[in-house]
Scaffold this motif. Sequence first.
Motif, PDB file in Angstrom:
ATOM      1  N   SER A 231     -59.658  42.833 -12.405  1.00 42.90           N
ATOM      2  CA  SER A 231     -59.412  43.794 -13.146  1.00 42.90           C
ATOM      3  C   SER A 231     -60.695  44.531 -13.617  1.00 42.90           C
ATOM      4  O   SER A 231     -60.680  45.183 -14.453  1.00 42.90           O
TER       5      SER A 231
ATOM      6  N   GLN B 151     -56.680  45.821  -8.255  1.00 39.21           N
ATOM      7  CA  GLN B 151     -55.881  45.186  -9.512  1.00 39.21           C
ATOM      8  C   GLN B 151     -54.644  44.454  -9.222  1.00 39.21           C
ATOM      9  O   GLN B 151     -54.233  43.467  -9.860  1.00 39.21           O
TER      10      GLN B 151
ATOM     11  N   TRP C  82     -53.875  40.577 -12.994  1.00 34.97           N
ATOM     12  CA  TRP C  82     -55.116  41.342 -13.686  1.00 34.97           C
ATOM     13  C   TRP C  82     -55.450  40.682 -14.879  1.00 34.97           C
ATOM     14  O   TRP C  82     -56.395  40.381 -15.434  1.00 34.97           O
TER      15      TRP C  82
ATOM     16  N   ARG D  75     -56.651  47.783 -18.522  1.00 39.27           N
ATOM     17  CA  ARG D  75     -57.116  46.513 -18.005  1.00 39.27           C
ATOM     18  C   ARG D  75     -58.530  45.977 -17.861  1.00 39.27           C
ATOM     19  O   ARG D  75     -58.643  45.053 -17.466  1.00 39.27           O
TER      20      ARG D  75
END
Length: 390
Positions: A143, A151, A159, A225
Amino acid sequence: MPTAIPHTLHSLTSARFFAAMWVLMMHFSSVGALGHTDSVSAYGAFLRFWLATGGSAVGFFFVLSGFILTHSYHQRLHDNTAGQRQHFWRARFARIYPTYLLALCLTTASALTLGQLGVQPWSSCTLSQCGGSWLLSLVPLQSWFADSQIQQLWNAPGWSIATEAFFYALFPWLLRPIMALTRRFGWWSLGMIWLLQNLLFFALSIYTAQASPELQAGLAWWPERLPLLRLPEFAMGISVWTLYNAQHTRTTSSTLQTWQALALIGALTLIWYLPAPASTSVLHIPLSGKAYLLAAPLFAALIYWLASAERQPHQPLTRLLSAPTLVTLGQASFALYIIHWFGLQSLFIAFLHQGPPPVWASYLTVAVLVVISVALHLGFERPLQKRLMR
């Protein structure tokens, strides 16, 4: 005097199952496994709801994680010694990583099978192109990288585990300062943390806006993320537990509790259906990041409300969420969350030459995944966790 704190918060355990199902339904809907999202039928509206809201359930997990870890470790990490930190990290590894690794192995097998069947992007993967992203998923560190292929290539929900690992690494040092901040400023501390998150998000958005159009496409999901930008949600969980711990005895009627819950759910639903305006609008950034920028404080309030309701076990909602079946499903929610991508990929393998899988097969897969998650929790997670903690 503050009221006694229940050792186990069953309502929050059960809520984890609904959050995991929320993400699962979003992923199944996003690839057409549950049917067409038309704009006319009620069923199409049902699917659009999952598409619009499902991703934000991860934010609920992040806030809840901070809350539960504080509930469990605020005394055991009191002195923050090296031994206390090592025990905490070992416990987190034993709880999370074995199932995470199992899921990664399963999704690797299903992804490679899809690649052999000619499905992109796995069909074009070579060891030099995709091996690095797999190793980052193994660690997990995926991430931290802006490339969505890194990811989410091997196990899309993974992630968030990389992000949680960052939270776990910092938790022993975050715990006392955030609790002290909350004791001093009360509910205003949540506003401070929320403001910090928005400032970080704005700063990264300004950076990505200056990138080339090709690079912007790769950075589209990164702000949602990146572990550093999700850390304030985890901090909110610590703050909310501190407020919950300090609350005084009070009784709330079941009718009022019901209206409070409905108001929170209604507010969350309205937020997710707010359209993101054009990029030239000052509201574009907060509304495009609404999955956590706007929902996080409401998730914090919802968790506070559910935890507070545990102190009144006679209330109908508390009794419902404390039902043994729901609690078991909540305990198995991590397994459901992390293996459902394997189930979705397996579904497409089975019906690859028929176009989108039949809706009945998709719902059957969801049911089977729920059963498998409970079996994994009882037969794999728990025994292995106990063995690793000896």
